[in-house]
Write an enzyme that holds these catalytic residues in place. Structure first.
Site, PDB file in Angstrom:
ATOM      1  N   ARG A  59      33.640  47.364  44.248  1.00 11.69           N
ATOM      2  CA  ARG A  59      34.830  46.344  44.435  1.00 11.69           C
ATOM      3  C   ARG A  59      36.127  46.874  43.785  1.00 11.69           C
ATOM      4  O   ARG A  59      37.048  46.754  44.132  1.00 11.69           O
ATOM      5  CB  ARG A  59      34.363  45.218  43.670  1.00 11.69           C
ATOM      6  CG  ARG A  59      33.238  44.320  45.026  1.00 11.69           C
ATOM      7  CD  ARG A  59      32.913  42.957  44.250  1.00 11.69           C
ATOM      8  NE  ARG A  59      33.877  42.270  44.109  1.00 11.69           N
ATOM      9  CZ  ARG A  59      33.866  41.139  43.267  1.00 11.69           C
ATOM     10  NH1 ARG A  59      32.821  40.679  42.666  1.00 11.69           N
ATOM     11  NH2 ARG A  59      34.845  40.270  43.135  1.00 11.69           N
ATOM     12  N   HIS A 108      37.519  32.742  36.130  1.00 12.62           N
ATOM     13  CA  HIS A 108      36.224  33.536  36.360  1.00 12.62           C
ATOM     14  C   HIS A 108      36.331  34.869  35.784  1.00 12.62           C
ATOM     15  O   HIS A 108      35.483  35.864  36.216  1.00 12.62           O
ATOM     16  CB  HIS A 108      36.034  33.545  37.991  1.00 12.62           C
ATOM     17  CG  HIS A 108      35.916  32.362  38.519  1.00 12.62           C
ATOM     18  ND1 HIS A 108      35.680  32.075  39.945  1.00 12.62           N
ATOM     19  CD2 HIS A 108      35.322  31.315  37.862  1.00 12.62           C
ATOM     20  CE1 HIS A 108      35.296  30.963  40.086  1.00 12.62           C
ATOM     21  NE2 HIS A 108      35.179  30.373  38.857  1.00 12.62           N
ATOM     22  N   CYS A 137      27.330  49.519  24.629  1.00  6.92           N
ATOM     23  CA  CYS A 137      28.581  48.797  23.611  1.00  6.92           C
ATOM     24  C   CYS A 137      28.406  50.065  22.643  1.00  6.92           C
ATOM     25  O   CYS A 137      27.321  50.418  21.682  1.00  6.92           O
ATOM     26  CB  CYS A 137      28.023  47.793  22.997  1.00  6.92           C
ATOM     27  SG  CYS A 137      29.100  47.278  21.722  1.00  6.92           S
ATOM     28  N   GLY A 177      44.570  29.535  49.286  1.00  4.08           N
ATOM     29  CA  GLY A 177      43.622  30.448  49.681  1.00  4.08           C
ATOM     30  C   GLY A 177      42.401  30.155  48.899  1.00  4.08           C
ATOM     31  O   GLY A 177      41.519  31.344  48.516  1.00  4.08           O
ATOM     32  N   SER A 179      38.487  28.206  49.220  1.00  7.15           N
ATOM     33  CA  SER A 179      37.578  27.454  50.016  1.00  7.15           C
ATOM     34  C   SER A 179      37.347  25.979  49.377  1.00  7.15           C
ATOM     35  O   SER A 179      36.908  25.166  49.860  1.00  7.15           O
ATOM     36  CB  SER A 179      36.258  27.861  50.371  1.00  7.15           C
ATOM     37  OG  SER A 179      35.523  28.322  49.138  1.00  7.15           O
ATOM     38  N   ASN A 203      46.394  27.545  53.451  1.00  2.00           N
ATOM     39  CA  ASN A 203      45.167  28.032  54.060  1.00  2.00           C
ATOM     40  C   ASN A 203      45.123  28.246  55.476  1.00  2.00           C
ATOM     41  O   ASN A 203      46.113  27.660  56.155  1.00  2.00           O
ATOM     42  CB  ASN A 203      44.052  27.124  53.567  1.00  2.00           C
ATOM     43  CG  ASN A 203      42.541  27.806  53.548  1.00  2.00           C
ATOM     44  OD1 ASN A 203      42.302  28.597  54.255  1.00  2.00           O
ATOM     45  ND2 ASN A 203      41.700  27.729  52.309  1.00  2.00           N
TER      46      ASN A 203
HETATM   47  P1  OAD Z   1      36.282  32.222  49.276  1.00  2.00           P
HETATM   48  O1  OAD Z   1      35.993  33.346  49.774  1.00  2.00           O
HETATM   49  O2  OAD Z   1      35.145  31.042  49.213  1.00  2.00           O
HETATM   50  O3  OAD Z   1      37.733  31.206  50.184  1.00  2.00           O
HETATM   51  C1  OAD Z   1      38.637  31.952  50.758  1.00  2.00           C
HETATM   52  C2  OAD Z   1      39.591  31.002  51.438  1.00  2.00           C
HETATM   53  O4  OAD Z   1      40.618  31.790  51.546  1.00  2.00           O
HETATM   54  C3  OAD Z   1      39.007  30.348  52.515  1.00  2.00           C
HETATM   55  O5  OAD Z   1      39.231  28.934  52.468  1.00  2.00           O
HETATM   56  C4  OAD Z   1      39.867  31.065  53.720  1.00  2.00           C
HETATM   57  O6  OAD Z   1      39.991  30.186  55.032  1.00  2.00           O
HETATM   58  C5  OAD Z   1      41.056  31.233  52.938  1.00  2.00           C
HETATM   59  N1  OAD Z   1      42.004  32.316  53.588  1.00  2.00           N
HETATM   60  C6  OAD Z   1      41.558  33.560  53.722  1.00  2.00           C
HETATM   61  N2  OAD Z   1      42.421  34.351  54.191  1.00  2.00           N
HETATM   62  C7  OAD Z   1      43.560  33.759  53.943  1.00  2.00           C
HETATM   63  C8  OAD Z   1      44.928  33.932  54.218  1.00  2.00           C
HETATM   64  N3  OAD Z   1      45.527  35.202  54.506  1.00  2.00           N
HETATM   65  N4  OAD Z   1      46.003  32.937  53.737  1.00  2.00           N
HETATM   66  C9  OAD Z   1      45.541  31.789  53.403  1.00  2.00           C
HETATM   67  N5  OAD Z   1      44.337  31.358  53.241  1.00  2.00           N
HETATM   68  C10 OAD Z   1      43.338  32.411  53.568  1.00  2.00           C
HETATM   69  O7  OAD Z   1      36.998  32.179  47.879  1.00  2.00           O
HETATM   70  P2  OAD Z   1      37.284  31.350  46.543  1.00  2.00           P
HETATM   71  O8  OAD Z   1      37.611  29.969  47.116  1.00  2.00           O
HETATM   72  O9  OAD Z   1      38.189  32.015  45.667  1.00  2.00           O
HETATM   73  O10 OAD Z   1      33.113  32.977  42.245  1.00  2.00           O
HETATM   74  O11 OAD Z   1      35.581  31.279  46.231  1.00  2.00           O
HETATM   75  C11 OAD Z   1      35.713  30.794  44.711  1.00  2.00           C
HETATM   76  C12 OAD Z   1      34.649  31.402  44.034  1.00  2.00           C
HETATM   77  O12 OAD Z   1      33.369  31.755  44.805  1.00  2.00           O
HETATM   78  C13 OAD Z   1      35.099  33.045  43.651  1.00  2.00           C
HETATM   79  O13 OAD Z   1      35.883  33.021  42.584  1.00  2.00           O
HETATM   80  C14 OAD Z   1      33.866  33.455  43.307  1.00  2.00           C
HETATM   81  C15 OAD Z   1      33.235  32.926  44.510  1.00  2.00           C
HETATM   82  O14 OAD Z   1      31.651  32.914  44.574  1.00  2.00           O
HETATM   83  C16 OAD Z   1      32.450  33.651  41.310  1.00  2.00           C
HETATM   84  O15 OAD Z   1      32.182  34.830  41.576  1.00  2.00           O
HETATM   85  C17 OAD Z   1      31.958  32.967  40.231  1.00  2.00           C
END
Ligand code: OAD
Length: 236
Positions: A59, A108, A137, A177, A179, A203
């Site tokens: 990543r 996070h 470490c 952006g 979910s 979004n």
């Molecule tokens: P997600 O991958 O769950 O959601 C991404 C969101 O971005 C979705 O609602 C898409 O519709 C939207 N999206 C994608 N491309 C876009 C664009 N160009 N413009 C606007 N919106 C767009 O990501 P997160 O909500 O960040 O946690 O996920 C939350 C957490 O779940 C992350 O921090 C991670 C993951 O598991 C951990 O790792 C603890």
């Protein structure tokens, strides 16, 4: 421009999608290809540290090639223009900082830091590529892990307290952006709403937070957020 209303932004993986960083959910996303419980839990790291380390190393390589996009840069502009602006992110990619944001609450953690599993000390580490085996470490010899929050782990307490305060004090709360299904981050929008903030969602699709929103900007955030910001600056 006067100080204006207090603006707080919460970002998720969608803001980095246009930079070429895969999101977690949706087509082509990380959790479509990988199982979180095999890669993003403390148990997974205890079972197979090298595999988990390799996934983060991969990543990092993707993110190192990515550049901040206009949405990241717009948030950096907001910080420079609005003294009370606060940015809360769920992202670990460091693209907000590379775009120029300085006051970032990271819920996070950050992929560009490592942490001793024993003592919790952290170090900046921007190596790309990373060594294939997780390093030890230098102080105590325990394994180093990415300084990110994994499933089942609490959020960093200081960051979480700051995020709660920011959500309670927000007058405009931008939900960008994300979910909106991963707790406790998702609850910040509800909290902001309960304290009277105007919720504005950016979004490409509907989310569980859409019904909370007073205003929805549908479309790629690299286009919609700069447009919103220009309109905000031109307000009477
Ligand atoms: P997600 O991958 O769950 O959601 C991404 C969101 O971005 C979705 O609602 C898409 O519709 C939207 N999206 C994608 N491309 C876009 C664009 N160009 N413009 C606007 N919106 C767009 O990501 P997160 O909500 O960040 O946690 O996920 C939350 C957490 O779940 C992350 O921090 C991670 C993951 O598991 C951990 O790792 C603890």
């Amino acid at each position: 421009m006067n100080a204006g209303p207090r603006v707080v932004a919460l970002t998720g993986a969608g803001i980095s999608a246009e930079s070429g960083v895969p999101t977690f959910r949706g087509p082509g996303s990380l959790w479509e290809r990988y199982r979180p419980e095999e890669l993003a839990t403390p148990e997974a790291f205890a079972r197979d540290p090298t595999r988990v380390w390799a996934w983060y190393a991969w990543r990092r390589e993707r993110i190192a090639r990515a550049e901040p996009n206009p949405a990241h840069r717009t948030l950096a502009e907001m910080e420079a223009a609005l003294p009370s602006f606060i940015l809360i992110t769920q992202n670990v990619d460091g693209l907000h900082q590379r775009a120029g944001s300085r006051r970032v609450i990271e819920l996070h953690g950050n992929l560009w830091r490592v942490r001793c599993v024993q003592e919790g000390r952290t170090w900046e580490d921007d190596r790309v590529p990373l060594p294939e085996i997780p390093p030890r470490c230098p102080a105590c010899g325990a394994l180093l892990r990415p300084d990110v929050v994994w499933f089942g782990e609490p959020l960093p307490p200081v960051a979480w307290r700051q995020a709660l305060e920011a959500a309670q004090q927000a007058e405009i709360f931008l939900v960008i952006g994300t979910s909106g299904i991963v707790e406790p981050a998702a609850s910040l929008s509800r909290l902001a709403r309960a304290h009277g903030a105007r919720i504005i969602e950016f979004n490409i699709e509907e989310t569980p937070l859409t019904s909370l929103a007073d205003e929805v900007w549908r479309g790629p955030v690299g286009e919609t957020l700069p447009r919103w910001w220009h309109a905000f600056q031109d307000r009477p």
